[in-house]
Design a protein around this motif. Structure first.
Motif, short mmCIF file in Angstrom:
data_model
loop_
_atom_site.label_atom_id
_atom_site.label_comp_id
_atom_site.label_asym_id
_atom_site.label_seq_id
_atom_site.Cartn_x
_atom_site.Cartn_y
_atom_site.Cartn_z
N GLU A 171 0.82 -1.22 0.00
CA GLU A 171 0.00 0.00 0.00
C GLU A 171 0.86 1.27 0.00
O GLU A 171 0.59 2.21 -0.74
CB GLU A 171 -0.94 -0.02 1.22
CG GLU A 171 -1.98 1.10 1.27
CD GLU A 171 -1.52 2.32 2.06
OE1 GLU A 171 -1.62 3.42 1.50
OE2 GLU A 171 -1.06 2.18 3.21
N ARG A 200 0.66 4.07 -2.76
CA ARG A 200 -0.02 5.27 -2.26
C ARG A 200 0.40 6.57 -2.93
O ARG A 200 1.58 6.89 -3.03
CB ARG A 200 0.23 5.38 -0.75
CG ARG A 200 -0.54 6.50 -0.06
CD ARG A 200 0.01 6.78 1.31
NE ARG A 200 -0.19 5.67 2.24
CZ ARG A 200 0.41 5.61 3.45
NH1 ARG A 200 1.22 6.57 3.83
NH2 ARG A 200 0.20 4.58 4.23
N PRO A 230 -5.39 4.25 2.49
CA PRO A 230 -4.21 4.51 3.35
C PRO A 230 -4.54 4.29 4.83
O PRO A 230 -4.49 5.23 5.63
CB PRO A 230 -3.86 5.96 3.04
CG PRO A 230 -5.15 6.57 2.61
CD PRO A 230 -5.93 5.51 1.93
#
Lengths: 303, 386, 101
Positions: free
Chosen positions: B269, B273, B323
């Motif tokens: 992630e 991101r 997030p």
């Protein structure tokens, strides 16, 4: 492979095929996945044999041949062929194959799937691929019902035939697939049964070499559901039925070849005509319109 | 690797988001588009139909969105970078084969220029109500990447990024535009080809017998691909499969396969991101927004700052994967998160989940058809700082 | 085939011959091969294979003319034919058949 221990009766003897000899189609099969899932006396395996034989006969480079299947019994075909093979979603074998064929024009893309997959959930895709004269060969294995899910009525179930969702017999009017294919624009249309192995093989070889949209319907026995529900015996009995009831009539008018329940089945090569295939037509048209500005799509290896 | 100059329309343009997205795709190396007309996304397909024959691309208008998405997955396995483009109703139809692309780990980009829903809803007016559909729309467990641009320039830049991420993680990337951004005309600067970074497809080059189309070894990375016609005789299926791509129908195989699909995104992630933040260091309240709403939110934040409120702004450029860690961390520092979005509360639910009661989450819902009034967001900010 | 008299080129005639190979464990006992073999080379065994199917046995090895129909019709890839040494028809056989006529 699942382990099934053999009964220990003393009379049981299991002869083995000689080690060194191999089935001539072994090279085209994912032998590690055999035996396949199809029932005893199902005809799909026979059609696959005819496909491999047709492919060998066509002389095409097997590495440039891709097979796409949808979902259902026939949808498992791709999984047993040692070619680039794709097992897509229900009804979407034809558009998946369209993408594959357009993505690399060097490929010969073949769809092997069932009547429900191609003519019901995928019916719209089928007629549009035919309309475009897309560079595809479609082998539709027609067993007159949805077998994988338990014998439901489908788009080709003949009137009167019993199915689990037509417990009193089917009363809808079924598709005549060769007529559908021809009227949608297919340039090669044939129908055979699983019994007509040599003729199916020949048709497959011809279709593979034919640019544009070719369609072969292969009527095939479904012993476990269609035959059982309709008390038609085993797949072998259905093969005997095809033997007695199939009439070869090349060039027959596709409007006249509906399949009625347990009546005559007209088989043969009905259509074999010339029309520019999708690639050729697109290339010619765009180069005429755009002249020097036109950059033809040449696939992932082309630029 | 740098972009192929043949597709890059270097220069300063005055174009809308849809056209900029099309240019971004061509610059990224996309050479296959299958689509079906639908407002307000059609301009992307129209521009591709016009541009592709001149850059060696293949455009096809399919019979519907089911076919478009299936063709994109098929084409990707033939080699070219592929995409499709649609809006709400078409996005619903694409869910089936989006799942196929996820299961087959096929890189591709799906553009959804969002409009008001449900059903036919508001064909010509804006919405952001497909965000949860983007996350959960296809059946089964999976993780996806979704990008939300807020300007025509970003429609260009981020479309390139979308293709790059899809190649890196072998996953369909959803490009979640909205009608406002799609039809907004602004200056778009397309750089020279050698200034555009491209992630090429990672093709396998080793021995045929060693090739495995999938890698489920738990290191959250994806293996190389091959393309049909290269002689590898691969088998690729939408069924649960092993590393060879062969169907295996049992719980153990399902565990390996599905966890891989989820982990390759979730565990990366932070790498995926893309987030923009401003003035969050001293903030008591953070406004979280994405897409066109982030531009309205900016006005509200500026007004609030001018009135002396300690407000920060966070813009989600990648909305999915969410997030989570970042929001969790921030939730112990701030009083409230304000989440304006053109739906009745989708991303705000995620924010609320991550805030886990440590900070208040105040949604600013809007059913769609137009953007927020900045004053509505300002009111929520005032509520948040109290 | 019956001849009215012995053909002059009887010594030159070669009848193709095949060796039928059966992978017993692949067989699902559909009987397609037994039913459709044009030379009735095969019969169904009384034994079972591991899956419990009766598989084909070669009954008349010499009768096989390598037409490969069994190989083509088998849905299981369980039977195939290897080309064997062609057989020269025996003059006495031919005459015997003629006598019957």
């Amino acid at each position: 492979m699942s382990e099934i221990s053999a009964p220990t009766t003393s009379t049981l003897k299991i002869p083995q095929a000689p080690d060194k000899l191999q089935h001539p189609m072994t090279d085209f099969l994912r032998t590690e996945r055999l035996p396949h899932i199809w029932c005893s006396t199902c005809g799909i395996g026979t059609v696959i044999t005819a496909f491999i034989a047709g492919l060998q006969k066509s002389g095409l480079d097997r590495n440039k041949v891709s097979v796409v299947s949808g979902i259902g019994c026939s949808g498992r075909a791709a999984g047993y062929l040692r070619l680039d093979s794709f097992h897509s979603t229900h009804g979407r074998a034809v558009p998946f194959a369209t993408g594959l064929a357009l993505g690399n024009p060097e490929l010969k893309v073949v769809v092997i799937s069932g009547d429900g997959d191609i003519a019901a959930i995928g019916g719209n895709h089928f007629i549009h691929a035919a309309r475009r004269n897309m560079n595809l060969t479609i082998i539709c294995i027609n067993n007159f019902n949805y077998a994988m899910t338990g014998g439901q009525a489908g788009p080709t179930t003949p009137e009167e035939a019993n199915a689990s969702t037509a417990p009193f017999g089917a009363y809808e009017f079924p598709f005549n697939l060769p007529y559908l294919a021809e009227s949608s624009g297919a340039v090669y249309v044939a129908r055979w049964t699983a019994l007509h192995i040599r003729r199916t093989t020949k048709s497959i070889a011809e279709a593979l070499l034919k640019p544009g949209f070719s369609f072969i319907e292969v009527v095939s026995p479904c012993p476990t559901l269609y035959a059982r529900r309709n008390r038609l015996g085993s797949g072998l009995d259905l093969m005997r039925f095809y033997h007695n009831s199939a009439k070869i009539q090349h060039g027959a008018d596709t409007r006249d070849i509906d399949i009625d329940y347990q009546k005559e089945i007209v088989v043969g090569k009905f259509i074999d005509k010339e029309k520019p295939d999708f690639y050729t037509n697109r290339d010619q048209f765009l180069s005429k319109k755009l002249g020097d500005k036109y950059i033809p799509y040449r696939g992932p290896n082309g630029h | 690797m740098k972009a192929d100059p043949i597709g890059v329309a270097t220069g300063s343009h005055y174009i809308d988001g849809d056209h900029a997205c099309a240019e971004g795709a061509i610059a990224a190396g996309c050479r296959f588009l299958a689509g079906y007309p639908i407002t307000p996304s059609t301009e992307v397909a129209e521009r591709m139909a016009e541009r592709f024959p001149k850059v060696g691309g293949m455009f096809i208008q399919m019979e519907d969105e089911l076919a478009s998405m299936a063709a994109v997955v098929g084409a990707a396995w033939a080699g070219p970078k592929s995409m499709t483009v649609t809006s709400g109703p078409g996005f619903s139809l694409m869910m089936e084969n989006l799942g196929l692309a996820i299961m087959m780990e096929t890189p591709c980009v799906v553009v959804n220029v969002q409009r008001g829903g449900p059903s036919t809803g508001l064909p010509t007016l804006t919405g952001q109500a497909d965000m949860m559909q983007a996350r959960w729309g296809s059946h089964g467990d999976y993780e996806i990447i979704a990008i939300s641009p807020n300007s025509p320039q970003e429609c260009f830049d981020l479309t390139v990024k979308a293709f790059n991420l899809s190649e890196k993680y072998r996953v369909p990337v959803l490009f979640m535009m909205d009608e406002c951004v799609g039809h907004m005309t602004e200056k778009v600067v397309i750089p020279e080809a050698d200034k555009i970074d491209i992630v090429p497809r990672n093709f396998y080059k080793g021995k045929k017998e060693d090739y495995r189309p999938y890698k489920f070894n738990g290191d959250n990375s994806v293996g190389p691909m091959i393309k049909a016609g290269d002689g590898y005789n691969i088998h690729i299926t939408g069924l649960t499969h092993d590393e060879r791509g062969y169907p295996v129908i049992n719980a153990d195989a399902q565990d390996k396969n599905v966890n891989h699909l989820v982990d390759k995104i979730i565990k990366n992630e932070e790498d995926i991101r893309m987030i923009e933040t401003d003035q969050i260091d001293d903030a008591e309240v953070i406004v979280i927004s994405y897409g066109i709403t982030s531009r309205v939110a900016l006005k509200a934040v500026q007004d609030a700052r001018a009135a002396g409120m300690k407000v920060g702004i966070m813009r989600l450029i990648t909305v999915w994967p969410f997030p989570e860690k970042l929001i969790k961390k921030l939730s112990s520092k701030v009083k409230a998160f304000i989440v304006p979005e053109i739906n009745l509360g989708q991303v705000s639910i995620e924010v609320e989940r991550c805030a886990a009661g440590k900070a208040t989450t105040i949604g600013v819902p809007h059913a769609g058809g137009w953007v927020h009034d900045p004053n509505d967001i300002l009111k929520a900010i005032k509520k948040g700082v109290k | 085939m019956n001849y009215w008299r012995v053909p002059l080129d009887i010594n030159k005639i070669e009848i193709p011959h095949g060796d039928v190979q059966i992978d017993v464990e692949q067989c699902k006992g559909c009987e397609f091969c037994v039913e459709y073999c044009p030379r009735d080379v095969l019969e169904l065994s009384t034994d079972f294979n591991r899956k419990g199917y009766h598989y084909p046995n070669v009954l008349k090895h010499n009768a096989c003319v390598n037409c490969t129909l069994c190989e083509m019709i088998c849905p299981e890839f369980a039977i195939f034919v290897v080309e064997g040494k062609p057989i020269n028809p025996d003059v006495n056989d031919v005459l015997k058949k003629e006598a019957k006529v």
